[in-house]
Design a protein around this motif. Structure first.
Motif, PDB file in Angstrom:
ATOM      1  N   UNK A   1      -7.461  -0.513  -9.015  1.00 33.31           N
ATOM      2  CA  UNK A   1      -8.219  -1.759  -9.060  1.00 33.31           C
ATOM      3  C   UNK A   1      -7.310  -2.926  -9.418  1.00 33.31           C
ATOM      4  N   UNK A   2      -6.397  -2.661 -10.314  1.00 34.34           N
ATOM      5  CA  UNK A   2      -5.433  -3.674 -10.716  1.00 34.34           C
ATOM      6  C   UNK A   2      -4.544  -4.042  -9.523  1.00 34.34           C
ATOM      7  N   UNK A   3      -4.170  -3.010  -8.772  1.00 39.06           N
ATOM      8  CA  UNK A   3      -3.368  -3.223  -7.580  1.00 39.06           C
ATOM      9  C   UNK A   3      -4.110  -4.092  -6.567  1.00 39.06           C
ATOM     10  N   UNK A   4      -5.389  -3.820  -6.395  1.00 41.72           N
ATOM     11  CA  UNK A   4      -6.183  -4.588  -5.433  1.00 41.72           C
ATOM     12  C   UNK A   4      -6.264  -6.064  -5.819  1.00 41.72           C
ATOM     13  N   UNK A   5      -6.310  -6.314  -7.108  1.00 38.82           N
ATOM     14  CA  UNK A   5      -6.424  -7.710  -7.537  1.00 38.82           C
ATOM     15  C   UNK A   5      -5.181  -8.508  -7.187  1.00 38.82           C
ATOM     16  N   UNK A   6      -4.073  -7.809  -6.921  1.00 34.53           N
ATOM     17  CA  UNK A   6      -2.863  -8.532  -6.539  1.00 34.53           C
ATOM     18  C   UNK A   6      -3.021  -9.172  -5.170  1.00 34.53           C
TER      19      UNK A   6
ATOM     20  N   UNK B   1       0.843  -1.198   0.000  1.00 33.38           N
ATOM     21  CA  UNK B   1       0.000   0.000   0.000  1.00 33.38           C
ATOM     22  C   UNK B   1       0.877   1.246   0.000  1.00 33.38           C
ATOM     23  N   UNK B   2       1.887   1.237   0.838  1.00 33.17           N
ATOM     24  CA  UNK B   2       2.789   2.381   0.946  1.00 33.17           C
ATOM     25  C   UNK B   2       3.508   2.617  -0.375  1.00 33.17           C
ATOM     26  N   UNK B   3       3.906   1.528  -1.016  1.00 29.22           N
ATOM     27  CA  UNK B   3       4.636   1.635  -2.272  1.00 29.22           C
ATOM     28  C   UNK B   3       3.726   2.084  -3.410  1.00 29.22           C
ATOM     29  N   UNK B   4       2.439   1.982  -3.197  1.00 27.17           N
ATOM     30  CA  UNK B   4       1.496   2.289  -4.268  1.00 27.17           C
ATOM     31  C   UNK B   4       0.623   3.502  -3.966  1.00 27.17           C
TER      32      UNK B   4
END
Ligand SMILES: [Zn+2]
Ligand SMILES: [Zn+2]
Length: 80
Positions: free
Chosen positions: A72-77, A58-61
């Motif tokens: 949304x793409x990040x969440x799918x990870x 989260x911090x990195x993003x």
């Protein structure tokens, strides 16, 4: 401070919305003792070591705009 809704993601293991940031369920468990999802539901959706990794990601993003496709793409990870 954060808004849990900004970090909410569907956790399919428990069929509930969870906040990735504070590692909490955003929905109360139902009272059905035979419910497949709620029986055995832990206090926290993710074990502490996993949540630590999530927070690091989260911090990195944080440059990602919440609600954008990138987010949304990040969440799918986090899924499986
Ligand atoms: Zn939260
Ligand atoms: Zn239930």
């Amino acid at each position: 401070m954060h808004n849990c809704r900004d970090y909410s993601v569907r956790n399919d293991d428990y069929d509930a919305e969870v906040c990735l940031y504070c590692n909490t369920f955003l929905e109360v468990a139902c009272t059905d003792p035979t419910c497949y999802f709620c029986v055995g539901r832990p206090l926290r959706p993710y074990p502490q070591d996993i949540h630590k990794i999530i927070l690091q990601q989260l911090a990195a993003n944080t440059h990602l705009g919440v609600g954008t496709n990138a987010w949304l793409k990040f969440l799918t990870t986090f899924e499986d």
